[in-house]
Scaffold this motif. Structure first.
Motif, PDB file in Angstrom:
ATOM      1  N   ASP A 452      73.653  18.581  82.518  1.00 41.87           N
ATOM      2  CA  ASP A 452      72.709  17.802  81.777  1.00 41.87           C
ATOM      3  C   ASP A 452      72.768  18.304  80.196  1.00 41.87           C
ATOM      4  N   LYS A 453      72.282  19.710  80.290  1.00 44.37           N
ATOM      5  CA  LYS A 453      72.116  20.280  78.878  1.00 44.37           C
ATOM      6  C   LYS A 453      73.598  20.069  78.031  1.00 44.37           C
ATOM      7  N   THR A 531      81.560  20.356  84.719  1.00 44.18           N
ATOM      8  CA  THR A 531      81.533  19.508  83.390  1.00 44.18           C
ATOM      9  C   THR A 531      82.918  19.766  82.655  1.00 44.18           C
ATOM     10  N   THR A 532      83.188  18.620  82.720  1.00 37.05           N
ATOM     11  CA  THR A 532      84.781  18.618  81.922  1.00 37.05           C
ATOM     12  C   THR A 532      84.517  18.206  80.610  1.00 37.05           C
ATOM     13  N   GLU A 538      83.993  11.780  76.365  1.00 39.45           N
ATOM     14  CA  GLU A 538      83.551  10.415  76.601  1.00 39.45           C
ATOM     15  C   GLU A 538      82.450   9.991  76.056  1.00 39.45           C
ATOM     16  N   LEU A 539      81.231  10.786  76.392  1.00 39.06           N
ATOM     17  CA  LEU A 539      80.023  10.566  75.905  1.00 39.06           C
ATOM     18  C   LEU A 539      79.707  10.547  74.426  1.00 39.06           C
ATOM     19  N   GLY A 542      80.871   7.439  73.126  1.00 39.65           N
ATOM     20  CA  GLY A 542      79.980   6.569  73.572  1.00 39.65           C
ATOM     21  C   GLY A 542      78.791   6.610  72.447  1.00 39.65           C
ATOM     22  N   HIS A 543      78.080   7.670  71.913  1.00 38.16           N
ATOM     23  CA  HIS A 543      77.183   7.887  70.993  1.00 38.16           C
ATOM     24  C   HIS A 543      77.529   7.491  69.803  1.00 38.16           C
ATOM     25  N   GLY A 544      78.885   7.617  69.477  1.00 36.45           N
ATOM     26  CA  GLY A 544      79.340   6.901  68.167  1.00 36.45           C
ATOM     27  C   GLY A 544      79.356   5.398  67.854  1.00 36.45           C
ATOM     28  N   HIS A 545      79.272   4.715  69.256  1.00 38.92           N
ATOM     29  CA  HIS A 545      79.255   3.246  69.138  1.00 38.92           C
ATOM     30  C   HIS A 545      77.788   3.014  68.784  1.00 38.92           C
ATOM     31  N   HIS A 546      76.862   3.755  69.086  1.00 39.73           N
ATOM     32  CA  HIS A 546      75.514   3.205  68.679  1.00 39.73           C
ATOM     33  C   HIS A 546      75.265   2.868  67.147  1.00 39.73           C
TER      34      HIS A 546
END
Lengths: 546, 356
Positions: A452-453, A531-532, A538-539, A542-546
């Protein structure tokens, strides 16, 4: 023999280019090769972490044990000859006792600083064994026993066993009522050994228990034989730590190929030397302030007397508990007695516990098939099964240890000693299972928290209210160093066997041993949280799209 | 087990090192050592000076403690006691020495550590590790040297020497064990007998007087040793004999006895009007049993809580002991003194292999 044309030393031309050294060191160097022997040691780098101090506590308390022990031998008389006591301790005036006990009274009451040194010796011994055990567990839970340190693990293990023996031997020497009772129990355990037990007991005690030979014999074992072995093995233990270099925790810049830290000279000389004196200080304060083993309260040993609430030193407690909770099984077969009620708790159970502990590194290496050198420590959570097995072992030991105090627990808490014994009989089996399960769940939970961290960042504690009135906590991305620290470990995957025969019908090599290994591997490594890099990227995307 | 013949996936990690070949865009890659952050003592000469004075002060405290200990050793009597709240009454010399030396060592140690932490370097150094295994040249050299040594010795060439030497080595440990034979005598049947015998008086170990029947009432717990144990010829073996012969004496009303009629009869027959003697040595590992419950006639061993019911032939009712406490048959002589009828009818104390 060749002609001596060139002088070996005193070449004036060469000396001019040499480093200036002081005459004493030069004298020593010319005889010992001091400089070439120590040049790489002087600035040897050691990594820093509080858990690396546990072994130092053991080492420094051992030094104190040696020093205070020498002091005690100057007055102690290892003799079982009966004497009548006439010393400063009036309540025992005129009482018949062994010379060992009388000389211990003498040290406690008539030799100045004698009581202090006795208490220093005893406190340091308790700390010594405690430190060894906790140090050993540190090694276990962080995987510091892995290649190339298996030999040092075994040396350390041997030191732990020797420490237990040495402690018990020293505890028995004053020949007081408490320690004499301990020896009586030990003699009963020896008698229970099949076939040779009776002979062994008669040879050990020089005849009937207690006889006149045992204390002098134990004295030689306690002050010569075992200490010599301990000193030798400690030396080997430390040489190996130097040669193999210390393990370190993963962190930015800290890899399996390097060692990062501060130099031995001057930092660790000051820190470790200082720490030695801190340990000395703590032990001397304990010796000055907290009474330990007041043998004059117990009185001299006599085999027909005992006091209620008899307790051994803490490290023998697990054996005492083991003896206490064992059901009374005994067989009489063909005119011979087999005392399972004594053999199982005092020899079989500790035998299995300690042998399993000693061989763990080899078992783990067999399961993983990992033959690489490991210098980066495992965080216990990243090896959930090993950690859980370790905690199960501690729980097992802990229940035995508590069982050794069942009478005191019963009197303090007004419980029935029978009910307590039954509780421990059940707990000793159930406890480790519960401990295993809980530990594994906690470890996997911590792995998920790490994940998570890594993916979402650190919780900042800052609560944000959106325009819609929605509350959310601000997460701050981890630094690259922290991200590396949390992901540096390998995720061990269970061994995949593949089909029993390949496409040509040729059976898989390996046989039963391999199938067993695959089973063990599955049990140990099936559960893991990985954690890969892909998940992270990917995450991020994803953040980039916001 | 070698990993050589195993399928790829089985070999697992296998040999080699643990270096991570991180791609440049790997978000988990090692960023390298963080930048050094100097301490306040590195930047501020005043702070450094302060640290210097603190370290020196700690060393001075240490000197004071060391010198103080000499003073306490010399001037505080070894028999003086002092009352300290929380500690009770304690030996003053011990307390003073412990405090002086304890604080001296603590100050010395913290001084050195404070010095290291504030004024010595704290710039991380990096050193590289090398695999423990020898490089190929060293291996080749060592192996060839060894082989040369073996060849020079002729160890393989002369099988007679080799085999006789190996046999000698096998025999070598024997004397090491054999020579220890005189550590102790053979046990023979010594564990089966005690000093108790016909007409041996039961002696109270405190008063050294014979126990008399009227001394023992219901609820009394008395100790007794055989008279013979106090004779001069037993002086050497007193403790050894005591470890086997010690008995405890109680009195039970006849209606308290339990068990089969036969057992009750024997227990009563071995008593003097309900006065019974039982071995004091626990049948578990030999501690003296000691805690007597008058109401239930239970006898508890404080070592491992084996509990024996004296009203039921000393039967084990709880704990790890496997056998009843042996009862010593006693009677009363013409003078009204309690005496043994014979030795114990079975070995006392812990079990042993030959006991049967």
């Amino acid at each position: 023999m060749s002609a001596t044309t060139a002088p070996l030393t005193g070449d004036k031309d060469n000396e001019a280019t040499e480093t200036k050294t002081d005459p004493v060191s030069r004298w020593a160097d010319e005889r010992l090769g001091l400089y070439k022997g120590t040049k790489s040691l002087i600035r040897k780098v050691f990594p820093d972490h509080w858990s690396f101090l546990l072994g130092e506590i053991a080492l420094f308390s051992f030094i104190l044990i040696l020093l205070s022990g020498v002091f005690l031998t100057l007055w102690f008389k290892p003799s079982m000859t009966e004497v009548e006591y006439h010393g400063s301790y009036y309540p025992l005036n005129g009482v018949s006792m062994s010379e060992a006990f009388a000389s211990t009274l003498n040290i406690s009451f008539d030799v100045r600083a004698g009581l202090l040194m006795r208490q220093v010796h005893h406190w340091a011994a308790l700390i010594f064994i405690m430190a060894i055990m906790v140090h050993s567990l540190r090694i276990f839970f962080t995987g510091a026993f892995r290649k190339p340190r298996e030999i040092n693990w075994l040396i350390g293990f041997t030191l732990m066993i020797l420490g237990l023996l040495e402690g018990f031997a020293g505890y028995s020497l004053p020949d007081d009522l408490l320690s004499g009772t301990g020896l009586r129990i030990a003699s009963g355990v020896v008698l229970a050994i099949p076939i040779v037990g009776t002979y062994l007991s008669y040879f050990l005690f020089g005849g009937d228990f207690p006889g006149h030979d045992f204390i002098p014999r134990l004295f030689t074992i306690h002050v010569l034989l075992v200490p010599a072995l301990i000193v030798g093995l400690v030396t080997a233990h430390l040489i190996l730590v130097f040669v193999q270099k210390h393990t370190q925790w993963a962190g930015p810049g800290k890899t399996n190929e390097n060692v990062v830290g501060l130099p031995f000279m001057p930092v660790y000389m000051a820190k470790a030397g200082g720490f030695m004196f801190v340990i000395f200080g703590v032990v001397f304060l304990l010796a000055g302030l907290v009474q330990i083993n007041p043998i004059w309260v117990y009185g001299p040993y006599t085999p027909d007397q005992i006091s209620a609430g008899s307790q051994p030193d803490w490290y023998i407690g697990f054996l005492e508990g083991s003896l206490r909770m064992m059901p009374n099984w005994e067989w009489n077969l063909w005119g011979h007695t087999i005392s399972f009620n004594v053999l199982i708790p005092s020899l079989v159970v500790p035998g299995i516990l300690f042998t399993g502990y000693a061989l763990w590194p080899f078992f783990e290496q067999w399961v993983t098939g990992d033959k690489r050198e490991h210098h980066i420590l495992d965080r216990p959570r990243n090896r959930p099964t090993r950690t859980a097995i370790g905690v199960a072992g501690i729980t097992f030991y802990g229940v035995l240890w508590l069982g050794g105090g069942n009478d005191l627990i019963a009197t303090h808490f007004h419980l029935s000693v029978e009910a307590l014994t039954w509780t421990f009989r059940v707990l000793v089996f159930v406890g480790p299972v519960i401990a295993f399960w809980c530990t594994k769940r906690i470890a996997l939970g911590l792995q998920r928290r790490d994940k998570d961290k890594i993916l979402h960042g650190r919780e900042t504690g800052i609560i944000k209210v959106s325009l819609d009135g929605e509350f959310s906590e601000v997460h701050e991305p981890l630094s690259a160093g922290e991200r590396y620290r949390l992901t540096a470990h390998e995720v061990q995957k269970p061994l995949e066997l593949g089909p029993a025969t390949d496409e040509n019908g040729v059976p898989r090599p390996g046989g039963r041993g391999l199938r067993l290994r695959a089973k063990a591997s599955k049990a140990m490594f099936s559960d893991h949280v990985e954690t890969t890099v892909e998940e992270y990227k990917e995450l991020e995307a994803g953040h980039g799209h916001h | 087990m070698s990993t050589d013949h195993l399928p790829e996936s089985v070999g697992g990690a296998g040999h080699g090192t643990l270096t991570k070949d991180a791609a440049a865009d790997d978000p988990f890659k090692d960023p390298g050592l963080p930048e050094y952050r100097p301490r306040v003592t590195d930047l501020d000469p005043k702070a450094a000076k302060r640290a210097e004075r603190q370290v020196a002060l700690l060393f001075l405290i240490s000197i004071a403690g060391l010198v103080g200990s000499l003073f306490c050793y010399t001037f505080i009597s070894n028999t003086a006691v002092v009352r300290v709240t929380g500690l009770g009454t304690v030996n003053a010399n011990n307390l003073a020495l412990g405090l002086c030396l304890g604080f001296a060592f603590l100050a010395m140690g913290s001084g050195a550590i404070h010095w290291a932490r504030t004024l010595m370097t704290d710039v991380d150094l990096v050193q590289y590790r090398h695999e423990m295994k020898s490089d190929p040249e060293a291996t080749a050299e060592a192996v060839s040297e060894w082989k040369q040594g073996v060849a020079d010795s002729g160890f393989t060439k002369y099988p007679l020497i080799r085999r006789s030497l190996l046999t000698a080595m096998l025999v070598l440990p024997l004397p090491a064990v054999w020579l220890l034979r005189d550590l102790g005598p053979m046990p023979k049947d010594r564990l089966r007998h005690t000093l108790w015998a016909k007409d041996q008086k039961l002696i109270n170990p405190n008063t050294k007087q014979p126990l008399r029947a009227e001394d023992i009432t219901v609820g009394t717990l008395a100790l007794a040793n055989p008279e013979q144990i106090y004779s001069p010829e037993q002086k050497e073996e007193f403790v050894d004999q005591l470890a086997k012969a010690a008995v405890l004496v109680v009195r039970l009303p006849q209606n308290a006895l339990k068990g089969s009629e036969e057992q009750k009869k024997q227990q009563w027959d071995w008593s003097v009007d309900g006065i019974m003697a039982f071995s004091k040595i626990c049948t578990h590992v030999g501690c003296p049993v000691a805690l007597y419950e008058q109401q239930t006639h239970h006898m508890l061993c404080p070592c491992h809580q084996s509990t024996f019911d004296l009203s039921d032939n000393g039967r084990v009712i709880f704990g790890p002991a496997a056998r009843s406490l042996p009862q010593l048959p006693i009677t009363v002589n013409a003078n009204g003194e309690l005496v043994a009828v014979s030795d114990f009818r079975q070995p006392v104390g812990p079990s042993f292999w030959e006991r049967g």
